[in-house]
Design a protein around this motif. Structure first.
Motif, PDB file in Angstrom:
ATOM      1  N   ARG A   1      -2.152 -11.498  22.562  1.00 27.97           N
ATOM      2  CA  ARG A   1      -2.089 -11.900  24.008  1.00 27.97           C
ATOM      3  C   ARG A   1      -2.639 -13.157  24.201  1.00 27.97           C
ATOM      4  NH1 ARG A   1      -5.319  -9.575  28.198  1.00 27.97           N
ATOM      5  NH2 ARG A   1      -7.033  -8.439  27.309  1.00 27.97           N
ATOM      6  N   ASN A   2      -2.265 -14.021  25.243  1.00 30.09           N
ATOM      7  CA  ASN A   2      -2.771 -15.269  25.632  1.00 30.09           C
ATOM      8  C   ASN A   2      -3.180 -16.026  24.607  1.00 30.09           C
ATOM      9  OD1 ASN A   2      -2.768 -14.161  28.276  1.00 30.09           O
ATOM     10  ND2 ASN A   2      -4.642 -13.005  27.951  1.00 30.09           N
ATOM     11  N   LEU A   3      -2.594 -16.312  23.636  1.00 28.76           N
ATOM     12  CA  LEU A   3      -2.629 -17.281  22.686  1.00 28.76           C
ATOM     13  C   LEU A   3      -2.028 -18.692  23.120  1.00 28.76           C
ATOM     14  CD1 LEU A   3      -2.042 -15.290  19.436  1.00 28.76           C
ATOM     15  CD2 LEU A   3      -4.408 -16.380  19.795  1.00 28.76           C
ATOM     16  N   PRO A   4      -2.774 -19.769  22.840  1.00 27.21           N
ATOM     17  CA  PRO A   4      -2.216 -20.948  23.647  1.00 27.21           C
ATOM     18  C   PRO A   4      -1.021 -21.711  22.748  1.00 27.21           C
ATOM     19  CG  PRO A   4      -4.291 -21.500  22.174  1.00 27.21           C
ATOM     20  CD  PRO A   4      -3.942 -19.956  22.148  1.00 27.21           C
TER      21      PRO A   4
ATOM     22  N   GLY B   1       3.081 -15.754  14.948  1.00 27.72           N
ATOM     23  CA  GLY B   1       4.020 -14.471  15.438  1.00 27.72           C
ATOM     24  C   GLY B   1       4.219 -13.398  14.548  1.00 27.72           C
ATOM     25  N   THR B   2       4.442 -12.405  14.946  1.00 27.77           N
ATOM     26  CA  THR B   2       4.641 -11.171  13.982  1.00 27.77           C
ATOM     27  C   THR B   2       5.812 -11.147  13.204  1.00 27.77           C
ATOM     28  OG1 THR B   2       5.935 -10.064  15.821  1.00 27.77           O
ATOM     29  CG2 THR B   2       3.403  -9.600  15.805  1.00 27.77           C
ATOM     30  N   VAL B   3       7.177 -11.650  13.600  1.00 34.37           N
ATOM     31  CA  VAL B   3       8.148 -11.994  12.874  1.00 34.37           C
ATOM     32  C   VAL B   3       7.941 -12.725  11.454  1.00 34.37           C
ATOM     33  CG1 VAL B   3      10.394 -12.791  12.856  1.00 34.37           C
ATOM     34  CG2 VAL B   3       9.881 -11.353  14.947  1.00 34.37           C
TER      35      VAL B   3
ATOM     36  N   ALA C   1       4.986 -13.424  10.261  1.00 31.20           N
ATOM     37  CA  ALA C   1       3.888 -12.908   9.453  1.00 31.20           C
ATOM     38  C   ALA C   1       4.614 -11.948   8.496  1.00 31.20           C
ATOM     39  CB  ALA C   1       2.780 -12.175  10.431  1.00 31.20           C
ATOM     40  N   ALA C   2       5.470 -10.911   9.215  1.00 30.32           N
ATOM     41  CA  ALA C   2       6.271 -10.062   8.374  1.00 30.32           C
ATOM     42  C   ALA C   2       6.817 -10.435   7.243  1.00 30.32           C
ATOM     43  CB  ALA C   2       6.988  -9.120   9.232  1.00 30.32           C
ATOM     44  N   ALA C   3       7.145 -12.055   7.377  1.00 29.61           N
ATOM     45  CA  ALA C   3       8.099 -12.392   6.120  1.00 29.61           C
ATOM     46  C   ALA C   3       7.075 -12.797   4.997  1.00 29.61           C
ATOM     47  CB  ALA C   3       8.912 -13.454   6.619  1.00 29.61           C
ATOM     48  N   LEU C   4       5.833 -12.797   5.343  1.00 28.02           N
ATOM     49  CA  LEU C   4       5.088 -13.379   4.172  1.00 28.02           C
ATOM     50  C   LEU C   4       4.723 -12.679   3.025  1.00 28.02           C
ATOM     51  CD1 LEU C   4       1.848 -14.415   6.532  1.00 28.02           C
ATOM     52  CD2 LEU C   4       3.469 -16.064   5.346  1.00 28.02           C
ATOM     53  N   ASP C   5       4.523 -13.370   2.007  1.00 22.19           N
ATOM     54  CA  ASP C   5       4.391 -12.670   0.506  1.00 22.19           C
ATOM     55  C   ASP C   5       2.919 -12.688   0.341  1.00 22.19           C
ATOM     56  OD1 ASP C   5       4.513 -11.422  -1.915  1.00 22.19           O
ATOM     57  OD2 ASP C   5       5.414 -13.091  -2.657  1.00 22.19           O
ATOM     58  N   LEU C   6       2.210 -11.831   0.817  1.00 23.52           N
ATOM     59  CA  LEU C   6       0.647 -11.442   0.553  1.00 23.52           C
ATOM     60  C   LEU C   6       0.172 -10.873  -0.737  1.00 23.52           C
ATOM     61  CD1 LEU C   6      -0.170 -10.181   4.442  1.00 23.52           C
ATOM     62  CD2 LEU C   6      -0.429 -12.668   3.399  1.00 23.52           C
ATOM     63  N   PRO C   7      -0.850 -11.569  -1.268  1.00 23.05           N
ATOM     64  CA  PRO C   7      -1.135 -11.031  -2.684  1.00 23.05           C
ATOM     65  C   PRO C   7      -2.019  -9.459  -2.323  1.00 23.05           C
ATOM     66  CG  PRO C   7      -2.856 -12.743  -1.522  1.00 23.05           C
ATOM     67  CD  PRO C   7      -1.519 -12.730  -0.906  1.00 23.05           C
ATOM     68  N   ALA C   8      -1.765  -8.956  -3.538  1.00 27.74           N
ATOM     69  CA  ALA C   8      -2.400  -7.509  -3.488  1.00 27.74           C
ATOM     70  C   ALA C   8      -3.972  -7.664  -3.020  1.00 27.74           C
ATOM     71  CB  ALA C   8      -2.225  -6.907  -4.818  1.00 27.74           C
ATOM     72  N   ALA C   9      -4.210  -6.852  -2.341  1.00 23.65           N
ATOM     73  CA  ALA C   9      -5.707  -6.734  -1.889  1.00 23.65           C
ATOM     74  C   ALA C   9      -6.339  -5.446  -1.345  1.00 23.65           C
ATOM     75  CB  ALA C   9      -5.867  -7.745  -0.581  1.00 23.65           C
ATOM     76  N   ASP C  10      -7.523  -5.348  -1.352  1.00 19.57           N
ATOM     77  CA  ASP C  10      -8.011  -3.971  -0.769  1.00 19.57           C
ATOM     78  C   ASP C  10      -8.366  -3.921   0.660  1.00 19.57           C
ATOM     79  OD1 ASP C  10     -10.029  -5.881  -0.428  1.00 19.57           O
ATOM     80  OD2 ASP C  10     -11.715  -4.666  -1.149  1.00 19.57           O
TER      81      ASP C  10
ATOM     82  N   LEU D   1      -1.411  -8.697   8.153  1.00 24.66           N
ATOM     83  CA  LEU D   1      -0.402  -9.376   8.712  1.00 24.66           C
ATOM     84  C   LEU D   1      -0.516  -9.510  10.250  1.00 24.66           C
ATOM     85  CD1 LEU D   1       2.746  -7.187   7.409  1.00 24.66           C
ATOM     86  CD2 LEU D   1       2.036  -9.508   6.611  1.00 24.66           C
ATOM     87  N   SER D   2      -1.361  -8.697  10.910  1.00 21.01           N
ATOM     88  CA  SER D   2      -1.742  -8.747  12.620  1.00 21.01           C
ATOM     89  C   SER D   2      -2.539 -10.218  12.527  1.00 21.01           C
ATOM     90  CB  SER D   2      -2.519  -7.637  12.907  1.00 21.01           C
ATOM     91  OG  SER D   2      -1.470  -6.387  12.929  1.00 21.01           O
ATOM     92  N   ALA D   3      -3.456 -10.194  11.742  1.00 24.77           N
ATOM     93  CA  ALA D   3      -4.534 -11.443  11.704  1.00 24.77           C
ATOM     94  C   ALA D   3      -3.497 -12.439  11.720  1.00 24.77           C
ATOM     95  CB  ALA D   3      -5.280 -11.369  10.610  1.00 24.77           C
ATOM     96  N   GLN D   4      -2.582 -12.720  10.665  1.00 28.86           N
ATOM     97  CA  GLN D   4      -2.068 -13.760  10.330  1.00 28.86           C
ATOM     98  C   GLN D   4      -1.067 -14.076  11.531  1.00 28.86           C
ATOM     99  OE1 GLN D   4      -2.431 -15.940   7.062  1.00 28.86           O
ATOM    100  NE2 GLN D   4      -4.016 -14.829   7.849  1.00 28.86           N
TER     101      GLN D   4
END
Length: 439
Positions: free
Chosen positions: A314-317, A348-350, A352-361, A368-371
């Motif tokens: 919320r409240n992101l510019p 945005g969440t939509v 971010a959900a489409a990102l192909d993130l590398p495997a991580a711990d 995704l929330s951070a992105q």
């Protein structure tokens, strides 16, 4: 009166072609100008000196006072500029607004002169008054008072070489040279807090406050070094916008809490550290039951042995893409060729959900929330991509809460924080000798 060499010899002038002296026309700043001029004349290789007067336009006499400073400077072969604070003035908070305007104008003058150095005339008396005011409000870390150097906006150092000098001594120096100065009537106007404090302090109280300031400075620097150690060894950034802090360090009642507050401010782009008591309460609960919590625009989540922190959505510019802008207090974004229809907004969440993130711990939903809260380029309703991946756009992480003003007391944790976020390190303190001990 201290010899000019004792006041200025620690300042690293080599390689600097010019420097700015902030001169209001008051006794302290006129003494600074003349002492500095005397010192520079003795150097075989010296930068040029530019005296700059900021006319805030708040008093009818200010323009004439600025002209008088210019005449005094010209008589001694010193370049002089007057910069005026233009535009409407706020109805409240005028002192804070004037201070920010002064920083901004002086920093601009420094950049135009090709230097990163502005000298101001804060004295030991100013230090005592500042500590007295902050102590009355219970501002713990603030009781360290005025720092010998402060980095403004990441690139201009404001130096205070007269912090060990007394106001009366500087005025005696001017009288010896038969030089008068202007007195700002607000300095004795009891409607202002500093004036009330100034009128109330005797010599014994002043010396006590100066001793308290020195002790508080040592504690603040020690706390900063401890926090820097914890950041370097117990904090990680799995992806931009997501920080994590080892529970092993987070449970430390002092250094761990201070480090936690620094990371909170960084993750949320806050201009100040979050409240200590509230931060401690939140940290205790998160560590005890693993619940999700929020503070200072940051979502905190415990997963395994880590405490994760990322910006809430919320409240992101949303800001037009211009040559340079600060976005959400977290990033400085610049481009050589801004497109007129492009703006910087959250990914945005939509998307971010489409990102192909590398495997991580790290749990995927936290990545995704951070992105989703990261800056991205948009044209109309179309997201072009994350700003950090866009050709022609430069993204620099900022060390909130020190993005605008970084006191030398806090250089160690700020440098560690920028290292954690893969940002540019702050420039080295422009001091040699004892003043540079926290480089």
């Amino acid at each position: 009166m201290p010899e000019p060499g004792a006041l200025f010899s620690d300042i690293r002038l080599a390689g600097r072609r010019s420097l700015i002296a902030a001169v209001s026309g008051g006794g302290d700043s006129l003494a600074l100008l003349l002492l500095l001029h005397d010192y520079l004349k003795c150097l075989p290789e010296r930068p040029s000196l530019v005296a700059v007067t900021v006319d805030h336009g708040l008093r009818s006499e200010s323009a004439a006072e600025a002209r008088a400073v210019g005449e005094l400077a010209a008589a001694r072969g010193i370049a002089h500029r007057t910069l005026r604070w233009e535009g409407a003035k706020p109805a409240s908070g005028i002192s804070v607004a004037a201070r920010e305007a002064r920083f901004s104008l002086l920093a601009h003058a420094a950049r135009q002169a090709g230097t990163d150095m502005v000298l101001t005339a804060h004295t030991a008396d100013d230090q005592a008054e500042t500590v007295a005011m902050r102590s009355s409000r219970g501002q713990g870390r603030g009781t360290a008072g005025i720092a010998p150097a402060t980095l403004y906006d990441g690139d201009v150092w404001f130096l205070r070489p007269l912090l060990q000098a007394r106001r009366a001594t500087l005025r005696a120096f001017l009288r010896e040279r038969d030089i008068g100065w202007f007195e700002d009537p607000s300095n004795r106007d009891a409607r202002f807090e500093r004036a009330r404090v100034r009128l109330s302090l005797d010599e014994a109280r002043t010396q006590l406050l100066l001793g308290e300031a020195r002790d508080a400075q040592r504690r603040r620097e020690e706390e900063g070094r401890s926090a820097a150690h914890l950041i370097r060894n117990y904090a990680q950034q799995p992806v931009p916008g997501l920080l994590r802090f080892s529970l092993q360090a987070a449970s430390d009642p002092e250094a761990g809490l201070y480090t936690f507050r620094i990371l909170l401010a960084a993750a949320g782009g806050a201009s100040h550290l979050p409240d200590e008591e509230r931060s401690a309460e939140i940290l205790r609960h998160v560590l005890a039951d693993g619940r999700r919590a929020s503070l200072s625009r940051v979502i905190m989540t415990r997963k395994g042995d880590w405490l994760y922190l990322h910006r809430e959505l919320r409240n992101l510019p949303e800001k037009p893409l211009v040559r340079e802008l600060v976005w959400d207090g977290r990033y400085r974004i610049s481009t050589e060729s801004p497109e007129p229809d492009t703006r910087i907004a959250p990914f945005g969440t939509v998307n971010a959900a489409a990102l192909d993130l590398p495997a991580a711990d790290t749990p995927t939903h936290l990545l995704l929330s951070a992105q989703a809260a990261e800056p991205s380029a948009w044209v109309g309703d179309q997201c072009v991509g994350l700003a950090q991946q866009m050709k022609g756009i430069a993204l620099r992480p900022l060390a909130a809460p020190w993005a605008k003003l970084l006191p030398s007391f806090d250089l160690a944790p700020a440098a560690a924080l920028l290292g954690l976020m893969h940002g540019e390190p702050p420039p080295a303190l422009p001091f040699d000798g004892h003043k540079g001990h926290n480089e």
